[in-house]
Scaffold this active site. Structure first.
Site, PDB file in Angstrom:
ATOM      1  CE  LYS A  63       2.166   3.172 -14.050  1.00 18.29           C
ATOM      2  NZ  LYS A  63       2.333   2.172 -14.988  1.00 18.29           N
ATOM      3  CB  CYS A  71      -0.876   0.054   1.334  1.00 17.99           C
ATOM      4  SG  CYS A  71      -1.688  -1.506   1.638  1.00 17.99           S
TER       5      CYS A  71
HETATM    6  C1  G6P Z   1       2.809  -4.337 -11.525  1.00 18.87           C
HETATM    7  C2  G6P Z   1       2.249  -3.844 -12.751  1.00 18.87           C
HETATM    8  C3  G6P Z   1       2.672  -4.283 -14.021  1.00 18.87           C
HETATM    9  C4  G6P Z   1       4.181  -3.636 -13.987  1.00 18.87           C
HETATM   10  C5  G6P Z   1       5.021  -4.278 -13.065  1.00 18.87           C
HETATM   11  C6  G6P Z   1       6.267  -3.552 -12.798  1.00 18.87           C
HETATM   12  O1  G6P Z   1       2.755  -5.599 -11.549  1.00 18.87           O
HETATM   13  O2  G6P Z   1       0.763  -4.284 -12.750  1.00 18.87           O
HETATM   14  O3  G6P Z   1       1.882  -3.528 -15.284  1.00 18.87           O
HETATM   15  O4  G6P Z   1       4.849  -4.303 -15.215  1.00 18.87           O
HETATM   16  O5  G6P Z   1       4.064  -4.162 -11.709  1.00 18.87           O
HETATM   17  O6  G6P Z   1       6.215  -2.583 -12.472  1.00 18.87           O
HETATM   18  P1  G6P Z   1       7.709  -1.664 -12.397  1.00 18.87           P
HETATM   19  O7  G6P Z   1       7.198  -0.369 -11.658  1.00 18.87           O
HETATM   20  O8  G6P Z   1       8.592  -2.233 -11.530  1.00 18.87           O
HETATM   21  O9  G6P Z   1       8.109  -1.625 -13.916  1.00 18.87           O
END
Ligand code: G6P
Length: 584
Positions: free
Chosen positions: A579, A2
């Site tokens: 995200k 969170c």
């Molecule tokens: C989460 C999101 C993905 C993203 C991944 C890595 O799982 O839902 O869309 O690709 O995190 O995030 P980052 O900020 O490390 O690129």
């Protein structure tokens, strides 16, 4: 997992809500805040996004002490009871938590006489810290907890926020008339240009007049603030229906920013320093979309060099017995720079002696701070959960990195690409979106680098449409997966490599003979007979070979977007996702 925030000063509710909006990338299952004024604590909670919480809050501009939280559920359903802040038995202490308390069930069993209103691990921490909040009760609590945490707690009649950090990020900014704590320094932009970064095991209390930080041995620490050289730009949709669409259309702008940044002497110097490191193998590490960028980087680097180059999923890195040591260059890829799995993998590589480079969109992130070198993405804020322009930028930086190591000019090639970017035909893409939105499952197939694009396109589609989708190697179909092909399966074929096209076409025929529906996404010029084999064809402009994966992914991102909209989903905030996932 969170985002948490704490604030002491005037306009507490609006400052906390503003911070929670900035932290929403860490989860949006529920949001809540608690404010202490004139000896009383008032709390507000809402299931769903911060905007829903905003509608329930009674604003007050008087001085107060508050804490806030935006949740991505780990333990306990998405409900009002499980929404933070959580309260001690009498309700006199309120606490917010980011992390996972691994031994919460043991603690619960040992704590007698408590009434629990929810199912979260965090509520157990609130009961454990108790009704009388003090450094001693905080210390006792954190010594009993196994797992990860960033805590902020306030109490009825108190003048301070108590805090503690272990494996989850926590920062403090203090001025004469206000104090802020947050999971991410972006919350401080506009409030202070200095902040203190807490390390694992540290805890303490902060009031308007005083800040005391203890280390894990309970000794008082003097920590120096660091500069925050960052302006928070709260992006607006600017005429686009969703951030995701706007961000796809910012790919060209991102490329322009990258050209500007990476033609300057500062980045040339950083790249030279990385190049001069003594390494004989390269690891590329990320999660989700960033892992797919790692695969693209692996493709670029393997084409150029005969050394060991290996792309790994961050959460699996430690299970793979990889030869990471002092001669390894470990490149971490992350839009947010806060993804817990990626950070854990970074610590692991650091312990093994690897040299650490980060490729991130967030230069003040934990990942950037923990790296020896940082290569910024220059993509600007990415708000939609499904990463689009950041993926585009990650691949471009890996392209630049490869060409730099080869002593080749990358600027001319990028400038040419800038004018070739093809956003596609919305009408044609919309028709395909209509078509696949009627199916329960979709396959993407490709060979070579197109298989990586298939994986990324498939992830985009499942993230925001909730349609079951899978990316398969064209050549592997006949070894099992073809058993699933029938008239209820659309298969999206990705083909940008003319040398592999004939074989891919054969695989397409094998699907067609079994009733599968075929959609081709290509940058190749194909004749009418070939086109007739497919139910639908999308032809994107050609470009230089290494950049074709970027050319074609833009249209596949748009396909996922149009399909999600067709199905009535909000592509910016898909269900169950965040995200950046800040727990392992
Ligand atoms: C989460 C999101 C993905 C993203 C991944 C890595 O799982 O839902 O869309 O690709 O995190 O995030 P980052 O900020 O490390 O690129």
């Amino acid at each position: 997992m969170c985002g948490i925030i704490g604030y002491i000063g005037k306009n507490v509710e609006s400052v906390i809500l503003d911070g929670l909006e900035r932290l929403e990338y860490r989860g949006y299952d529920s949001a809540g805040l608690a404010v202490c004024r004139q000896g009383n604590i008032q709390s507000f909670k809402a299931v769903g996004e911060v905007s829903k919480l905003k509608r329930t809050v009674k604003f007050c501009d008087d001085f107060g002490i508050g804490i806030g939280h935006t949740r991505w559920a780990t333990h306990g359903a998405i409900s009002l009871e499980n929404c933070h802040p959580h309260f001690s038995q009498s309700g006199d202490t309120a606490l917010v938590h980011n992390g996972i308390i691994e031994n919460f069930e043991d603690i619960k069993a040992q704590l007698s006489g408590m009434q629990y209103y929810g199912q979260t691990d965090s509520e157990v921490a609130a009961k454990l810290i108790g009704d009388k909040l003090s450094i001693s009760s905080l210390r006792k609590m954190i010594k009993k907890i196994a797992g990860s945490f960033a805590f902020a707690a306030i109490s009825k009649g108190g003048d301070s926020i108590y805090f503690a950090k272990q494996k989850s990020p926590l920062y403090i900014a203090k001025k004469d008339d206000g104090v802020m704590l947050a999971s991410d320094p972006s919350c401080f932009a506009g409030f202070s240009n200095e902040y203190i970064s807490l390390d694992d095991g540290e805890y303490g209390r902060v009031s308007i007049s005083n800040l005391t930080i203890y280390d894990s041995n309970d000794k008082i620490l003097q920590k120096q603030p660091q500069k925050l050289d960052f302006k928070f730009v709260d992006e607006e949709k600017k005429g686009y229906a969703h951030f995701m669409l706007k961000e796809i259309y910012q790919s060209r702008l991102t490329l322009e920013n990258i050209i500007e940044k990476y033609s300057g002497s500062q980045m040339q110097e950083v790249l030279s320093q990385i190049k001069s490191l003594n390494f004989d193998r390269i690891f590329l590490i990320g999660c989700g979309t960033a892992y797919h960028a790692a695969l693209i980087g692996q493709y670029y680097l393997r084409q150029a060099f005969c050394i060991d180059i290996y792309a790994a999923v961050a959460s699996e890195l430690q299970n793979e017995c990889l030869p990471i040591d002092e001669s390894s260059l470990c490149i971490f890829i992350s839009q947010s720079g806060e993804t817990a799995d990626t950070l854990a993998a970074l610590e692991y590589c650091r312990e093994k002696g690897g040299k650490i480079v980060s490729i991130t969109n967030t230069i003040y992130s934990t990942m950037a701070q923990k790296s020896d070198f940082c290569l910024p993405l220059c993509a600007g804020q990415e708000k939609a959960v499904a990463s689009t322009k950041a993926y585009f930028a990650q691949c471009l930086i890996l392209y630049i990195f490869t060409l730099f190591l080869q002593r080749k000019d990358y600027i001319t090639s990028l400038k040419t690409f800038k004018n070739q970017i093809d956003y596609g035909d919305d009408f044609a893409l919309g028709e395909i979106a209509d078509f696949i939105s009627k199916y329960q499952k979709v396959f993407f197939i490709g060979r070579g680098v197109d298989l990586i694009t298939a994986k990324e396109a498939s992830l985009k589609l499942k993230e925001i449409t909730y349609i079951f989708s899978s990316a398969e190697s064209s050549g592997e179909l006949k070894h099992g997966v073809i058993a699933l092909v029938d008239e209820n399966l659309p298969v999206i074929v990705i083909a940008t490599d003319e040398h592999l096209f004939k074989k891919t076409l054969n695989n397409a025929h094998e699907i067609k003979s079994r009733g599968g529906k075929l959609i081709l996404f290509t940058t190749l010029n194909i004749d009418d007979d070939t086109a007739a084999c497919f139910d639908k064809v999308i032809k994107a402009n050609s470009a230089q070979k290494p950049l074709l994966p970027l050319q074609i992914i833009i249209q596949l991102q748009k396909l996922a977007y149009f399909t999600a909209v067709k199905l009535g989903n909000n592509p910016d905030k898909p269900r169950n996702l965040a995200k950046s996932v800040t727990v392992e």
